[in-house]
Design a protein around this motif. Structure first.
Motif, short mmCIF file in Angstrom:
data_model
loop_
_atom_site.label_atom_id
_atom_site.label_comp_id
_atom_site.label_asym_id
_atom_site.label_seq_id
_atom_site.Cartn_x
_atom_site.Cartn_y
_atom_site.Cartn_z
N PRO A 317 30.51 44.10 45.54
CA PRO A 317 29.70 43.11 44.81
C PRO A 317 30.40 41.76 44.80
N PRO A 318 29.66 40.68 44.56
CA PRO A 318 30.31 39.37 44.46
C PRO A 318 31.42 39.40 43.42
N ARG A 319 32.54 38.77 43.72
CA ARG A 319 33.66 38.77 42.77
C ARG A 319 34.10 37.33 42.48
N VAL A 320 34.55 37.13 41.27
CA VAL A 320 35.00 35.82 40.81
C VAL A 320 36.50 35.88 40.55
N GLU A 321 37.23 34.89 41.08
CA GLU A 321 38.68 34.82 40.90
C GLU A 321 39.07 33.43 40.39
N ARG A 322 40.14 33.40 39.61
CA ARG A 322 40.67 32.12 39.13
C ARG A 322 41.49 31.47 40.24
N THR A 323 41.35 30.16 40.40
CA THR A 323 42.13 29.41 41.38
C THR A 323 42.89 28.29 40.66
N SER A 328 36.67 30.81 42.22
CA SER A 328 36.13 31.09 43.55
C SER A 328 35.21 32.30 43.45
N LEU A 329 34.00 32.17 44.01
CA LEU A 329 33.04 33.27 44.09
C LEU A 329 33.00 33.75 45.53
N ALA A 385 33.78 27.55 46.16
CA ALA A 385 34.72 27.01 45.18
C ALA A 385 33.98 26.27 44.07
N PHE A 386 34.30 26.60 42.84
CA PHE A 386 33.72 25.95 41.66
C PHE A 386 34.82 25.22 40.89
#
Length: 398
Positions: A317-323, A328-329, A385-386
Motif C-alpha cells: 500500500p502507499p506509504r508515508v515517510e518523514r524526510t 514522502s508518499l 515529496a510534500f
C-alpha cells in the motif's frame, strides 16, 4: 476461500482461461464457482451449456452462472427498496424502479460486484473464478467501490449526516440510514477486492500490441492496490521441425508458422522480463477451440500442473515517510513511464494518471496540510515529496 478475477483485452481467450482454471480446480477436488461478469454469453458458449444468474452444477464440484444486470437489480432492489424510496422522497427525487437502476450507467458494475461478494461471503465455495469484461471495463469494475465511496463522501459527508440527525432530533433518518448502509456495502466490496485471498490474472497473446496494453493494465491495477498473481500467455505456437529455406521463400504453411514462432519467442522474452517476478503461464495454440469440461480441464492441467494456480502477495500500500524537508508518499507503479504520467492535487486527494488509467488517493491528515513539491519515478515506484504549508502547520512543527 479464494477469489480469482480474469481479464485481458477482447479476443485473447480470457473466458477460455477462466473456464479452464475452474475446470482444473474442480477436477482436483476444489469446490468451484465460475461466474461471468461479461455481458456477452461467452462462458456459456465455452461450456456448451445454458447458464442463468443462479449457480448451476455443470460438473463434479463445478458450478457456473451468467450475471444478468436486470435480474440482479430486481434481487438487490427488494432489500433496499423501502429505505431508498424514503431517502429519495426526502430529497424530493422521483421514485426509481429496479429497471431504472439496471439501466443507470456504471450501476451494472456495482450489481455484478455485489453478486460476487454475496457468493464469496455466503456460498459454499473454496474457489470463485470471475470471467471479467475486457481490460478497460474490468478496471472500471474493480475501481467502482472506491470511486463511489469517494463520491458519496463528497455528496453527503459525515458532518452533514450528523447535522441532519441533530436537526431532526431522531436516530432513524432514512437518508442517513441509506447512506450508511450503502457506504458499508462499498467498504465491504473494496475489502473483498483488496483482500489477501483475492487476485487478478491477466490474459494476453504473445503479440507486441497485446504486451503494450497488458503492461498498462498491470500498472493501473498495481497502483490501485489490486494484486496480480499471474500473467497467462495464450495461443503460443507449438514447437515443430524447422522449415527449409525454400519453404520460407515460398511462404508455405510451415514457413509461415516458423515466422510467427520466432516473433512470439521474442515477445515472450519481453513478457517474462516485463512482469518478473510475477509468474508467466503459457498455453499452446490448440488445434481446435476447447469445448466442454474435459478439454477445459486438460487445458488447465497444461497451465497449472497439479496445483490450482499461483498465489502471490499483493502490491504494497502507499506509504508515508518523514524526510529532512517534510514527507514522502511512495506508490508502487511497476512498468509506468514518465511520459505517460500525470500528477495533480484536488483538495484532500492526490490524482495519479498513467496511460489513461486514473487513481484517486485520499491523502492522510498530515499530507493534507502540505503542498506537493516534486515527484520522481524510479524503479517502478512513484515518490511524491510534500513540504508543510506554513499557513496550516504550527511554527513549532516546521
Amino acid at each position: 476461500m479464494r477469489l480469482v478475477v480474469f481479464t485481458g483485452r477482447g479476443g485473447v481467450g480470457k473466458t477460455t482461461t477462466a473456464a479452464a482454471t475452474a475446470a482444473h480446480a474442480a477436477s482436483r477436488g476444489v469446490k468451484t464457482l465460475v461466474m461471468s461478469a461479461d455481458p456477452a454469453p461467452a462462458l456459456a458458449d465455452q461450456l456448451g451449456l445454458s447458464l442463468g444468474p443462479q449457480p448451476s452444477e455443470v460438473g463434479a464440484g463445478l458450478f457456473a452462472s451468467q450475471m444478468d444486470p436486470h435480474r440482479l437489480a430486481q434481487r438487490f432492489w427488494e432489500s433496499a427498496r423501502r429505505p431508498a424510496l424514503d431517502a429519495l422522497d426526502d430529497l424530493g427525487v422521483d421514485p426509481l424502479a429496479a429497471e431504472d437502476l439496471a439501466d443507470l450507467p456504471g450501476l451494472d458494475d456495482l450489481l455484478a460486484l455485489l453478486a460476487v461478494r454475496e457468493e464469496t461471503r455466503d456460498g459454499p465455495w473454496d474457489l470463485v473464478v470471475v470471467d471479467c469484461a475486457p481490460s478497460a471495463a474490468a478496471f472500471r469494475l474493480l475501481a467502482t467501490p472506491g470511486r463511489l465511496g469517494r463520491l458519496l463522501a463528497r455528496l453527503l459527508p459525515m458532518e452533514r449526516r450528523l447535522d441532519r440527525l441533530s436537526a431532526r432530533g431522531m436516530a432513524g433518518d432514512p437518508l442517513v440510514d441509506a447512506v450508511d448502509r450503502f457506504a458499508g456495502e462499498l467498504a465491504g466490496l473494496r475489502s473483498m477486492l483488496t483482500d489477501g485471498s483475492t487476485s487478478v490474472r491477466l490474459v494476453m497473446t504473445p503479440e507486441a500490441s497485446a504486451l503494450t496494453q497488458t503492461r498498462r493494465l498491470f500498472t493501473a491495477l498495481t497502483m490501485s492496490g489490486f494484486p496480480v498473481d499471474a500473467v497467462v500467455v495464450n495461443r503460443i505456437f507449438p514447437t515443430g521441425p524447422p522449415a527449409s529455406s525454400m519453404d520460407l521463400l515460398m511462404d508455405q504453411p510451415m514457413g509461415w508458422q516458423n515466422t510467427w514462432r520466432r516473433s512470439q519467442e521474442a515477445v515472450l522474452a519481453d513478457i517474462v522480463s516485463s512482469f518478473e517476478p510475477v509468474p508467466v503461464l503459457r498455453m499452446t495454440y490448440a488445434p481446435a477451440e476447447p469445448q466442454g469440461l474435459e478439454q477445459l480441464a486438460d487445458l488447465g492441467l497444461e497451465l497449472y500442473g497439479n496445483q490450482p494456480g499461483p498465489v502471490r502477495p499483493g502490491p504494497l500500500p502507499p506509504r508515508v515517510e518523514r524526510t529532512d524537508t517534510g514527507f514522502s508518499l511512495s506508490l508502487a507503479m511497476p512498468l509506468a513511464r514518465r511520459e505517460t504520467l500525470d500528477l495533480g492535487r484536488r483538495g484532500d486527494d492526490l490524482v495519479v494518471t498513467a496511460d489513461g488509467y486514473r487513481q484517486v488517493l485520499p491523502l492522510p491528515g498530515v499530507l493534507r496540510r502540505c503542498r506537493v513539491e516534486n515527484a520522481t519515478l524510479r524503479e517502478g515506484t512513484l515518490a511524491v515529496a510534500f513540504v508543510p504549508d506554513p499557513a496550516q502547520f504550527p511554527s513549532r512543527w516546521m
